[in-house]
Scaffold this active site. Structure first.
Site, PDB file in Angstrom:
ATOM      1  N   GLY A  22       0.840  -1.183   0.000  1.00 33.72           N
ATOM      2  CA  GLY A  22       0.000   0.000   0.000  1.00 33.72           C
ATOM      3  C   GLY A  22       0.881   1.241   0.000  1.00 33.72           C
ATOM      4  O   GLY A  22       1.942   1.251   0.625  1.00 33.72           O
ATOM      5  N   LEU A  44      -1.737  -5.819   4.126  1.00 39.03           N
ATOM      6  CA  LEU A  44      -0.646  -6.156   3.219  1.00 39.03           C
ATOM      7  C   LEU A  44       0.637  -6.252   4.043  1.00 39.03           C
ATOM      8  O   LEU A  44       0.710  -5.749   5.160  1.00 39.03           O
ATOM      9  CB  LEU A  44      -0.483  -5.070   2.150  1.00 39.03           C
ATOM     10  CG  LEU A  44      -1.710  -4.799   1.276  1.00 39.03           C
ATOM     11  CD1 LEU A  44      -1.472  -3.570   0.407  1.00 39.03           C
ATOM     12  CD2 LEU A  44      -2.027  -6.010   0.413  1.00 39.03           C
ATOM     13  N   SER A  45       1.667  -6.878   3.473  1.00 41.11           N
ATOM     14  CA  SER A  45       2.895  -7.027   4.257  1.00 41.11           C
ATOM     15  C   SER A  45       3.474  -5.674   4.641  1.00 41.11           C
ATOM     16  O   SER A  45       4.098  -5.539   5.696  1.00 41.11           O
ATOM     17  CB  SER A  45       3.930  -7.853   3.483  1.00 41.11           C
ATOM     18  OG  SER A  45       4.246  -7.241   2.252  1.00 41.11           O
ATOM     19  N   GLU A  46       3.275  -4.639   3.785  1.00 45.32           N
ATOM     20  CA  GLU A  46       3.716  -3.290   4.133  1.00 45.32           C
ATOM     21  C   GLU A  46       2.768  -2.254   3.546  1.00 45.32           C
ATOM     22  O   GLU A  46       2.234  -2.426   2.439  1.00 45.32           O
ATOM     23  CB  GLU A  46       5.124  -2.984   3.580  1.00 45.32           C
ATOM     24  CG  GLU A  46       6.215  -3.890   4.080  1.00 45.32           C
ATOM     25  CD  GLU A  46       6.668  -3.602   5.495  1.00 45.32           C
ATOM     26  OE1 GLU A  46       6.247  -2.559   6.058  1.00 45.32           O
ATOM     27  OE2 GLU A  46       7.445  -4.411   6.029  1.00 45.32           O
ATOM     28  N   THR A  47       2.599  -1.168   4.278  1.00 42.86           N
ATOM     29  CA  THR A  47       2.003   0.049   3.739  1.00 42.86           C
ATOM     30  C   THR A  47       2.977   1.181   3.991  1.00 42.86           C
ATOM     31  O   THR A  47       3.475   1.354   5.105  1.00 42.86           O
ATOM     32  CB  THR A  47       0.650   0.364   4.401  1.00 42.86           C
ATOM     33  OG1 THR A  47      -0.277  -0.698   4.130  1.00 42.86           O
ATOM     34  CG2 THR A  47       0.070   1.665   3.865  1.00 42.86           C
TER      35      THR A  47
END
Length: 259
Positions: A22, A44-47
């Site tokens: 994101g 998500l794994s990262e934003t």
């Protein structure tokens, strides 16, 4: 508060591949509790959150916590900048907790310039063999992750690790790597302690992987694959103080968050 959000698939040339991140560019400060809540909601794994009024300060949040560096979310953020924020630019510098992260638009994709990590040998190998279910040949420690070298690409691909035991490690996560069959090296990344059992493509892990394989293979320019279910491809070049990682990205979603 209205925030524009992008979901970008990084280190892939097709939607539904690579690693989704994101991305939110914002002109005003956002409380970190709100950033963490948005990251958890995105799941998500990262934003990545980029403050455009503060030297493009970038912060990275997993669904459970903030991390200092994330390669695929940096790539995703650069992709959004080049395609939706300012199409006239070929370079952007993000200010992060690990220093400046530079992204350049190239013919091959987007090239990230990230701080180089140095693998340091770890003596206790048997513990890692047990949690991975295969023979660990060598174990190293970087700034964020442990890195385990195993015999073959097949072992990396077929591995069924014990996430409960990996989650007990005092690290961001655990990298597993081996020589590649059609690329220079392959890897997988596990991080249950950050809320992500397996990350599809971990750009920041290659700041540790690339220096190791560069020394072992005697070459500075290398191709790499991460052998997750979604998979990803990276071009890595090792320099004196940095690792340059090049990959492609695709837009999956563009929308707005109403708070």
């Amino acid at each position: 508060m209205n925030l524009e959000v992008f979901f970008i698939d990084s280190f892939t040339n097709k939607v539904f591949g690579g690693n989704p991140a994101g991305v939110i560019f914002h002109p005003n400060p956002i409380d970190e509790t709100i950033m963490q809540a948005i990251a958890a909601e995105n799941n998500l794994s990262e934003t990545a959150f980029i403050n455009t009024k503060d030297d493009n300060q970038i912060r990275f949040f997993t669904p459970e916590l903030e991390v200092d560096l994330c390669g695929h979310a940096t790539l995703a953020s650069a992709f959004v900048f080049f395609n939706f924020i300012d199409k006239s630019q070929d370079q952007i510098t993000f200010s992060s907790k690990r220093g400046d992260l530079i992204a350049d638009k190239t013919e091959e994709g987007i090239k990230l310039t990230l701080p180089k990590d140095s693998p340091k040998p770890v003596a206790e190998i048997d513990l890692f063999s047990t949690m991975l279910g295969c023979k660990a040949q060598k174990v190293y420690r970087g700034i964020d992750d442990f890195m385990v070298v195993v015999e073959s690409e097949t072992e990396v691909k077929d591995m069924e690790p014990d996430f409960n035991e990996i989650g007990k490690l005092d690290s961001r996560g655990l990298i597993v790597t081996a020589d590649g069959l059609d690329v220079d090296f392959v890897s997988r990344w596990f991080g249950p302690q950050t809320g992500v059992n397996e990350d599809p493509v971990t750009g920041s892990a290659h700041t540790l992987l690339a220096p190791y394989w560069s020394k072992k293979l005697g070459k500075n320019m290398m191709n790499a694959k991460q052998l997750s279910k979604r998979g990803g491809f990276l071009i890595c070049e090792v320099k004196d103080e940095v690792v340059e990682i090049t990959g492609q990205a695709k837009l999956y979603l563009r929308g707005s968050i109403e708070l």
